[in-house]
Motif scaffolding. Structure first.
Motif: not given
Length: 116
Positions: A46-56
């Motif tokens: 979830m933590t990784f995905r939050e950052f990944e989504t923000a960058c995306e």
């Protein structure tokens, strides 16, 4: 029948010679990279995905496509981890990303958000 058998043997030898020659010309290369431990837990994902989504969704990466977008997102998520794991050997089209778990481990470690 004899001619077909002879033709088949000839074809086999050509293929075998081509494969042998191709493999002998290219020495196998061992790929090494720094490995970080990554615990595949729902909270870490979830933590990784939050950052990944923000960058995306960022203006820097949102307009890019394909591999260029993947590279942009990874570098945005963690510039230092990206530099360490990908900069000297860029991810290539069609490559199976064996470094992704190490990247996630590096990211979790450097953000100080280690979760179980």
């Amino acid at each position: 029948m004899y001619f077909a058998s002879l033709l088949l043997n000839w074809f086999f030898l050509l293929c075998f010679y081509g494969l042998t020659k191709a493999t002998s010309e290219h020495s196998p290369v061992t790929f090494t990279f720094k490995e970080y431990q990554y615990k595949d837990s729902p909270k870490n994902e979830m933590t990784f995905r939050e950052f990944e989504t923000a960058c995306e969704q960022s203006s820097i990466c949102s307009h890019k496509v394909g591999l260029t977008k993947t590279r942009c997102i990874r570098e945005c998520v963690s510039p230092s981890c990206y530099k360490e794991l990908y900069q000297n050997d860029q991810l290539e089209e069609g490559e199976i990303d064996v470094r992704l778990n190490s990247f996630k481990g590096c990211f979790i470690q450097r953000t100080g958000r280690t979760r179980n």
